[in-house]
Motif scaffolding. Structure first.
Motif, mmCIF file in Angstrom:
data_model
loop_
_atom_site.group_PDB
_atom_site.id
_atom_site.type_symbol
_atom_site.label_atom_id
_atom_site.label_comp_id
_atom_site.label_asym_id
_atom_site.label_seq_id
_atom_site.Cartn_x
_atom_site.Cartn_y
_atom_site.Cartn_z
ATOM 1 N N VAL A 1 5.008 1.028 40.135
ATOM 2 C CA VAL A 1 5.249 2.130 41.074
ATOM 3 C C VAL A 1 4.083 2.250 42.057
ATOM 4 N N ALA A 2 2.863 2.086 41.574
ATOM 5 C CA ALA A 2 1.690 2.165 42.452
ATOM 6 C C ALA A 2 1.745 1.084 43.533
ATOM 7 N N LEU A 3 2.130 -0.137 43.146
ATOM 8 C CA LEU A 3 2.250 -1.208 44.142
ATOM 9 C C LEU A 3 3.373 -0.901 45.129
ATOM 10 N N MET B 1 0.849 -1.191 0.000
ATOM 11 C CA MET B 1 0.000 0.000 0.000
ATOM 12 C C MET B 1 0.891 1.249 0.000
ATOM 13 N N PRO B 2 0.331 2.376 -0.391
ATOM 14 C CA PRO B 2 1.129 3.615 -0.442
ATOM 15 C C PRO B 2 1.346 4.213 0.944
ATOM 16 N N ILE B 3 2.156 3.539 1.756
ATOM 17 C CA ILE B 3 2.461 4.043 3.093
ATOM 18 C C ILE B 3 3.974 4.116 3.261
ATOM 19 N N ALA B 4 4.392 4.892 4.221
ATOM 20 C CA ALA B 4 5.825 5.012 4.503
ATOM 21 C C ALA B 4 6.332 3.709 5.101
ATOM 22 N N ARG B 5 7.440 3.199 4.569
ATOM 23 C CA ARG B 5 7.992 1.929 5.043
ATOM 24 C C ARG B 5 8.353 2.001 6.524
ATOM 25 N N SER B 6 8.824 3.162 6.957
ATOM 26 C CA SER B 6 9.268 3.300 8.346
ATOM 27 C C SER B 6 8.115 3.260 9.337
ATOM 28 N N SER B 7 6.901 3.508 8.878
ATOM 29 C CA SER B 7 5.770 3.624 9.795
ATOM 30 C C SER B 7 5.419 2.296 10.458
ATOM 31 N N VAL B 8 5.720 1.178 9.805
ATOM 32 C CA VAL B 8 5.396 -0.134 10.379
ATOM 33 C C VAL B 8 6.192 -0.350 11.660
ATOM 34 N N LEU B 9 7.498 -0.147 11.584
ATOM 35 C CA LEU B 9 8.333 -0.326 12.769
ATOM 36 C C LEU B 9 8.051 0.759 13.808
ATOM 37 N N ALA B 10 7.873 1.983 13.353
ATOM 38 C CA ALA B 10 7.629 3.087 14.281
ATOM 39 C C ALA B 10 6.366 2.846 15.094
ATOM 40 N N ALA B 11 5.324 2.298 14.464
ATOM 41 C CA ALA B 11 4.073 2.035 15.177
ATOM 42 C C ALA B 11 4.280 1.007 16.283
ATOM 43 N N HIS B 12 5.076 -0.026 16.008
ATOM 44 C CA HIS B 12 5.359 -1.025 17.036
ATOM 45 C C HIS B 12 6.158 -0.418 18.187
ATOM 46 N N VAL B 13 7.062 0.488 17.862
ATOM 47 C CA VAL B 13 7.865 1.134 18.904
ATOM 48 C C VAL B 13 6.986 2.002 19.795
ATOM 49 N N VAL B 14 6.115 2.812 19.197
ATOM 50 C CA VAL B 14 5.237 3.690 19.977
ATOM 51 C C VAL B 14 4.281 2.861 20.842
ATOM 52 N N THR B 15 3.748 1.784 20.283
ATOM 53 C CA THR B 15 2.853 0.915 21.047
ATOM 54 C C THR B 15 3.574 0.297 22.226
ATOM 55 N N SER B 16 4.798 -0.162 21.997
ATOM 56 C CA SER B 16 5.591 -0.746 23.071
ATOM 57 C C SER B 16 5.858 0.275 24.172
ATOM 58 N N LEU B 17 6.175 1.500 23.774
ATOM 59 C CA LEU B 17 6.436 2.550 24.752
ATOM 60 C C LEU B 17 5.199 2.824 25.599
ATOM 61 N N ALA B 18 4.042 2.924 24.954
ATOM 62 C CA ALA B 18 2.796 3.199 25.683
ATOM 63 C C ALA B 18 2.460 2.069 26.656
ATOM 64 N N ALA B 19 2.566 0.820 26.191
ATOM 65 C CA ALA B 19 2.247 -0.325 27.049
ATOM 66 C C ALA B 19 3.228 -0.430 28.213
ATOM 67 N N THR B 20 4.497 -0.149 27.947
ATOM 68 C CA THR B 20 5.508 -0.222 29.007
ATOM 69 C C THR B 20 5.279 0.836 30.068
ATOM 70 N N LEU B 21 4.902 2.030 29.655
ATOM 71 C CA LEU B 21 4.627 3.092 30.624
ATOM 72 C C LEU B 21 3.478 2.709 31.553
ATOM 73 N N VAL B 22 2.453 2.050 31.006
ATOM 74 C CA VAL B 22 1.343 1.594 31.846
ATOM 75 C C VAL B 22 1.841 0.566 32.863
ATOM 76 N N SER B 23 2.675 -0.373 32.413
ATOM 77 C CA SER B 23 3.229 -1.381 33.322
ATOM 78 C C SER B 23 4.074 -0.737 34.412
ATOM 79 N N LEU B 24 4.870 0.272 34.046
ATOM 80 C CA LEU B 24 5.700 0.965 35.033
ATOM 81 C C LEU B 24 4.849 1.664 36.080
ATOM 82 N N VAL B 25 3.757 2.276 35.643
ATOM 83 C CA VAL B 25 2.853 2.949 36.587
ATOM 84 C C VAL B 25 2.257 1.940 37.567
ATOM 85 N N LEU B 26 1.872 0.765 37.070
ATOM 86 C CA LEU B 26 1.322 -0.268 37.947
ATOM 87 C C LEU B 26 2.337 -0.696 39.003
#
Length: 267
Positions: free
Chosen positions: A136-138, A109-134
Protein backbone atom coordinates in the motif's frame (compact mmCIF):
# COMPACT_ATOMS: atom_id res chain seq x y z
CA UNK A 1 -18.76 -32.34 38.45
CA UNK A 2 -21.14 -29.37 38.73
CA UNK A 3 -21.90 -27.12 35.78
CA UNK A 4 -20.02 -24.30 37.49
CA UNK A 5 -17.00 -26.52 38.01
CA UNK A 6 -17.10 -27.55 34.36
CA UNK A 7 -17.09 -23.92 33.27
CA UNK A 8 -14.09 -23.21 35.49
CA UNK A 9 -12.16 -26.14 34.00
CA UNK A 10 -13.05 -25.06 30.46
CA UNK A 11 -11.96 -21.48 31.18
CA UNK A 12 -8.68 -22.76 32.64
CA UNK A 13 -8.04 -24.93 29.57
CA UNK A 14 -8.76 -21.98 27.26
CA UNK A 15 -6.42 -19.74 29.26
CA UNK A 16 -3.64 -22.34 29.03
CA UNK A 17 -4.17 -22.68 25.27
CA UNK A 18 -3.95 -18.90 24.83
CA UNK A 19 -0.82 -18.69 26.98
CA UNK A 20 0.85 -21.53 25.04
CA UNK A 21 -0.10 -19.88 21.74
CA UNK A 22 1.47 -16.61 22.87
CA UNK A 23 4.73 -18.34 23.79
CA UNK A 24 4.94 -20.27 20.51
CA UNK A 25 3.97 -17.19 18.51
CA UNK A 26 6.85 -15.28 20.08
CA UNK A 27 9.15 -18.10 19.00
CA UNK A 28 7.85 -17.95 15.42
CA UNK A 29 8.02 -14.17 15.27
CA UNK A 30 11.63 -14.25 16.47
CA UNK A 31 12.46 -16.49 13.53
CA UNK A 32 10.79 -14.03 11.18
CA UNK A 33 12.49 -10.96 12.64
CA UNK A 34 15.86 -12.68 12.46
CA UNK A 35 15.35 -13.11 8.71
CA UNK A 36 13.43 -9.99 7.59
CA UNK A 37 14.23 -10.97 4.01
CA UNK A 38 11.30 -13.37 4.35
CA UNK A 39 8.79 -10.51 4.50
CA UNK A 40 10.66 -8.59 1.83
CA UNK A 41 10.64 -11.66 -0.42
CA UNK A 42 6.90 -12.12 -0.03
CA UNK A 43 6.38 -8.51 -1.11
CA UNK A 44 8.72 -8.69 -4.12
CA UNK A 45 6.32 -10.51 -6.46
CA UNK A 46 3.25 -8.33 -5.81
CA UNK A 47 5.41 -5.19 -5.99
CA UNK A 48 6.81 -6.40 -9.32
CA UNK A 49 3.27 -7.00 -10.61
CA UNK A 50 2.20 -3.57 -9.37
CA UNK A 51 5.03 -1.76 -11.13
CA UNK A 52 4.77 -3.89 -14.27
CA UNK A 53 1.04 -3.40 -14.78
CA UNK A 54 1.01 0.30 -13.86
CA UNK A 55 4.01 1.43 -15.91
CA UNK A 56 4.14 -1.15 -18.73
CA UNK A 57 0.64 -2.50 -19.38
CA UNK A 58 -1.50 0.16 -17.70
CA UNK A 59 -1.53 2.51 -20.67
CA UNK A 60 -2.95 -0.19 -22.93
CA UNK A 61 -5.83 -1.15 -20.62
CA UNK A 62 -9.11 0.63 -21.22
CA UNK A 63 -11.24 0.97 -18.08
CA UNK A 64 -13.96 2.87 -19.92
CA UNK A 65 -15.35 6.35 -19.20
CA UNK A 66 -14.59 7.53 -15.68
CA UNK A 67 -12.31 4.58 -15.05
CA UNK A 68 -9.76 6.67 -13.17
CA UNK A 69 -6.04 5.92 -12.72
CA UNK A 70 -5.17 2.30 -13.38
CA UNK A 71 -3.27 1.98 -10.09
CA UNK A 72 -6.54 2.67 -8.24
CA UNK A 73 -8.23 -0.14 -10.16
CA UNK A 74 -5.27 -2.50 -9.82
CA UNK A 75 -4.36 -2.25 -6.13
CA UNK A 76 -7.12 -4.52 -4.68
CA UNK A 77 -5.99 -7.42 -6.89
CA UNK A 78 -2.35 -6.84 -5.94
CA UNK A 79 -3.33 -7.01 -2.26
CA UNK A 80 -4.92 -10.43 -2.86
CA UNK A 81 -1.74 -11.62 -4.59
CA UNK A 82 0.30 -10.30 -1.65
CA UNK A 83 -1.74 -12.41 0.75
CA UNK A 84 -1.44 -15.51 -1.43
CA UNK A 85 2.32 -15.08 -1.68
CA UNK A 86 2.79 -14.36 2.02
CA UNK A 87 0.79 -17.26 3.47
CA UNK A 88 2.92 -19.79 1.58
CA UNK A 89 5.63 -19.25 4.19
CA UNK A 90 3.29 -20.54 6.90
CA UNK A 91 3.13 -23.85 5.06
CA UNK A 92 6.90 -23.91 4.66
CA UNK A 93 7.60 -23.09 8.32
CA UNK A 94 5.13 -25.68 9.60
CA UNK A 95 6.56 -28.32 7.27
CA UNK A 96 10.07 -27.57 8.54
CA UNK A 97 8.91 -27.90 12.16
CA UNK A 98 7.23 -31.23 11.41
CA UNK A 99 10.23 -32.61 9.52
CA UNK A 100 12.68 -31.41 12.16
CA UNK A 101 10.78 -33.13 14.95
CA UNK A 102 10.07 -29.84 16.72
CA UNK A 103 6.31 -30.40 16.70
CA UNK A 104 6.71 -33.88 18.17
CA UNK A 105 8.92 -32.52 20.95
CA UNK A 106 6.39 -29.80 21.68
CA UNK A 107 3.59 -32.37 21.81
CA UNK A 108 5.54 -34.34 24.42
CA UNK A 109 5.40 -31.28 26.68
CA UNK A 110 2.36 -30.21 28.72
CA UNK A 111 1.04 -27.71 26.17
CA UNK A 112 -2.25 -27.35 24.36
CA UNK A 113 -2.19 -29.27 21.07
CA UNK A 114 -4.02 -26.46 19.29
CA UNK A 115 -1.37 -23.89 20.21
CA UNK A 116 1.14 -25.20 17.64
CA UNK A 117 -1.12 -24.50 14.67
CA UNK A 118 -2.55 -21.33 16.21
CA UNK A 119 0.95 -19.87 16.63
CA UNK A 120 1.71 -20.43 12.94
CA UNK A 121 -1.58 -18.79 11.99
CA UNK A 122 -0.96 -15.70 14.15
CA UNK A 123 2.61 -15.40 12.82
CA UNK A 124 1.37 -15.66 9.25
CA UNK A 125 -1.25 -12.98 9.90
CA UNK A 126 1.32 -10.60 11.40
CA UNK A 127 3.84 -11.11 8.57
CA UNK A 128 1.14 -10.72 5.92
CA UNK A 129 -0.09 -7.46 7.41
CA UNK A 130 3.45 -6.06 7.21
CA UNK A 131 3.68 -7.10 3.54
CA UNK A 132 0.30 -5.48 2.82
CA UNK A 133 1.45 -2.22 4.42
CA UNK A 134 4.58 -2.23 2.24
CA UNK A 135 2.52 -2.73 -0.92
CA UNK A 136 0.00 0.00 0.00
CA UNK A 137 2.86 2.39 0.80
CA UNK A 138 4.40 1.80 -2.64
CA UNK A 139 0.99 2.21 -4.31
CA UNK A 140 0.59 5.59 -2.58
CA UNK A 141 4.07 6.58 -3.73
CA UNK A 142 3.24 5.89 -7.40
CA UNK A 143 -0.12 7.61 -7.45
CA UNK A 144 -2.79 5.59 -5.66
CA UNK A 145 -5.33 7.92 -4.08
CA UNK A 146 -8.51 7.31 -2.12
CA UNK A 147 -10.92 9.48 -0.24
CA UNK A 148 -12.06 6.54 1.87
CA UNK A 149 -12.63 7.32 5.52
CA UNK A 150 -11.73 5.33 8.60
CA UNK A 151 -14.84 3.05 8.43
CA UNK A 152 -14.05 2.10 4.83
CA UNK A 153 -10.39 1.41 5.67
CA UNK A 154 -11.48 -0.72 8.63
CA UNK A 155 -13.85 -2.65 6.37
CA UNK A 156 -11.03 -3.25 3.87
CA UNK A 157 -8.70 -4.34 6.66
CA UNK A 158 -11.32 -6.68 8.12
CA UNK A 159 -11.98 -8.32 4.76
CA UNK A 160 -8.26 -8.75 4.06
CA UNK A 161 -7.73 -10.24 7.52
CA UNK A 162 -10.55 -12.72 6.89
CA UNK A 163 -9.01 -13.67 3.55
CA UNK A 164 -5.57 -14.02 5.16
CA UNK A 165 -6.93 -16.33 7.85
CA UNK A 166 -8.77 -18.52 5.34
CA UNK A 167 -5.73 -18.86 3.06
CA UNK A 168 -3.41 -19.35 6.04
CA UNK A 169 -5.47 -22.35 7.12
CA UNK A 170 -5.15 -23.63 3.56
CA UNK A 171 -1.39 -23.17 3.97
CA UNK A 172 -1.51 -25.08 7.26
CA UNK A 173 -3.38 -27.88 5.50
CA UNK A 174 -0.70 -27.96 2.81
CA UNK A 175 2.06 -27.95 5.43
CA UNK A 176 0.71 -30.91 7.38
CA UNK A 177 -0.10 -32.86 4.19
CA UNK A 178 3.11 -32.25 2.24
CA UNK A 179 5.92 -34.76 1.92
CA UNK A 180 8.49 -32.35 0.48
CA UNK A 181 9.45 -28.69 0.72
CA UNK A 182 8.27 -28.09 -2.83
CA UNK A 183 4.92 -29.70 -2.05
CA UNK A 184 4.49 -27.51 1.01
CA UNK A 185 4.65 -24.29 -1.01
CA UNK A 186 3.29 -25.39 -4.41
CA UNK A 187 -0.30 -24.76 -3.34
CA UNK A 188 0.33 -20.99 -3.54
CA UNK A 189 0.89 -20.96 -7.30
CA UNK A 190 -2.79 -21.45 -8.26
CA UNK A 191 -3.75 -18.84 -5.65
CA UNK A 192 -1.42 -16.30 -7.24
CA UNK A 193 -2.77 -17.07 -10.71
CA UNK A 194 -6.44 -16.98 -9.68
CA UNK A 195 -6.63 -13.13 -9.64
CA UNK A 196 -5.73 -13.15 -13.34
CA UNK A 197 -9.06 -14.92 -13.96
CA UNK A 198 -11.03 -12.28 -12.08
CA UNK A 199 -11.77 -8.57 -12.22
CA UNK A 200 -8.41 -7.83 -10.57
CA UNK A 201 -6.62 -6.58 -13.69
CA UNK A 202 -9.35 -5.91 -16.27
CA UNK A 203 -13.16 -5.70 -16.18
CA UNK A 204 -14.72 -9.11 -16.67
CA UNK A 205 -16.96 -7.69 -19.43
CA UNK A 206 -13.95 -7.82 -21.77
CA UNK A 207 -13.50 -11.57 -21.30
CA UNK A 208 -14.90 -14.41 -23.47
CA UNK A 209 -18.22 -15.72 -22.15
CA UNK A 210 -16.97 -18.94 -20.43
CA UNK A 211 -14.02 -17.14 -18.82
CA UNK A 212 -16.29 -14.27 -17.80
CA UNK A 213 -18.74 -16.67 -16.14
CA UNK A 214 -15.93 -18.24 -14.10
CA UNK A 215 -14.45 -14.83 -13.22
CA UNK A 216 -17.80 -13.48 -12.08
CA UNK A 217 -18.47 -16.46 -9.80
CA UNK A 218 -15.13 -17.05 -8.12
CA UNK A 219 -14.22 -15.51 -4.73
CA UNK A 220 -11.43 -13.19 -5.87
CA UNK A 221 -13.78 -11.09 -7.99
CA UNK A 222 -16.21 -10.40 -5.15
CA UNK A 223 -13.35 -9.59 -2.77
CA UNK A 224 -11.56 -7.32 -5.25
CA UNK A 225 -14.76 -5.55 -6.29
CA UNK A 226 -15.67 -4.92 -2.65
CA UNK A 227 -12.26 -3.48 -1.76
CA UNK A 228 -12.28 -1.36 -4.93
CA UNK A 229 -15.73 0.04 -4.14
CA UNK A 230 -14.73 0.85 -0.55
CA UNK A 231 -11.62 2.70 -1.71
CA UNK A 232 -13.66 4.57 -4.35
CA UNK A 233 -16.38 5.47 -1.82
CA UNK A 234 -18.97 3.71 -3.94
CA UNK A 235 -21.91 1.57 -2.74
CA UNK A 236 -20.81 -2.03 -2.19
CA UNK A 237 -24.31 -3.49 -2.18
CA UNK A 238 -24.58 -7.22 -1.56
CA UNK A 239 -21.09 -7.85 -2.95
CA UNK A 240 -19.49 -7.35 0.45
CA UNK A 241 -21.66 -10.10 1.94
CA UNK A 242 -20.73 -12.43 -0.91
CA UNK A 243 -17.06 -11.70 -0.24
CA UNK A 244 -17.46 -12.26 3.51
CA UNK A 245 -19.39 -15.49 2.91
CA UNK A 246 -16.60 -16.79 0.65
CA UNK A 247 -13.93 -15.94 3.22
CA UNK A 248 -15.80 -17.41 6.19
CA UNK A 249 -16.82 -20.53 4.28
CA UNK A 250 -13.27 -21.20 3.10
CA UNK A 251 -11.92 -20.45 6.58
CA UNK A 252 -14.20 -23.02 8.23
CA UNK A 253 -13.52 -25.62 5.53
CA UNK A 254 -9.72 -25.30 5.57
CA UNK A 255 -9.61 -25.10 9.38
CA UNK A 256 -11.61 -28.32 9.75
CA UNK A 257 -9.51 -30.17 7.18
CA UNK A 258 -6.19 -28.89 8.57
CA UNK A 259 -7.03 -29.86 12.15
CA UNK A 260 -8.22 -33.31 11.04
CA UNK A 261 -5.08 -34.04 9.02
CA UNK A 262 -2.84 -32.63 11.78
CA UNK A 263 -4.40 -34.87 14.43
CA UNK A 264 -4.18 -37.89 12.16
CA UNK A 265 -0.52 -37.22 11.40
CA UNK A 266 0.40 -36.96 15.07
CA UNK A 267 -1.75 -39.89 16.16
Amino acid sequence: MSAQGGHVVAATVDAVAVADTVVLTRRSLRHVTRSPDTIITTAVLPIAFLLLFVFVFGGAIDLGPGGGPYVDYLLPGILVITIAQSVSYASYRLFQDLQGGIVERLQSMPIARSSVLAAHVVTSLAATLVSLVLVVALALAIGFRTGAGVPAWLAVAGLLVLLTLSLTWLAILAGVSARSVDGASAFAYPLILLPFLSSAFVPTASMPAPVRWFADHQPVTSIVDTVRALFAQEPVGSEIWVAVAWCVGLLVLFWALAVRVYRRRLA
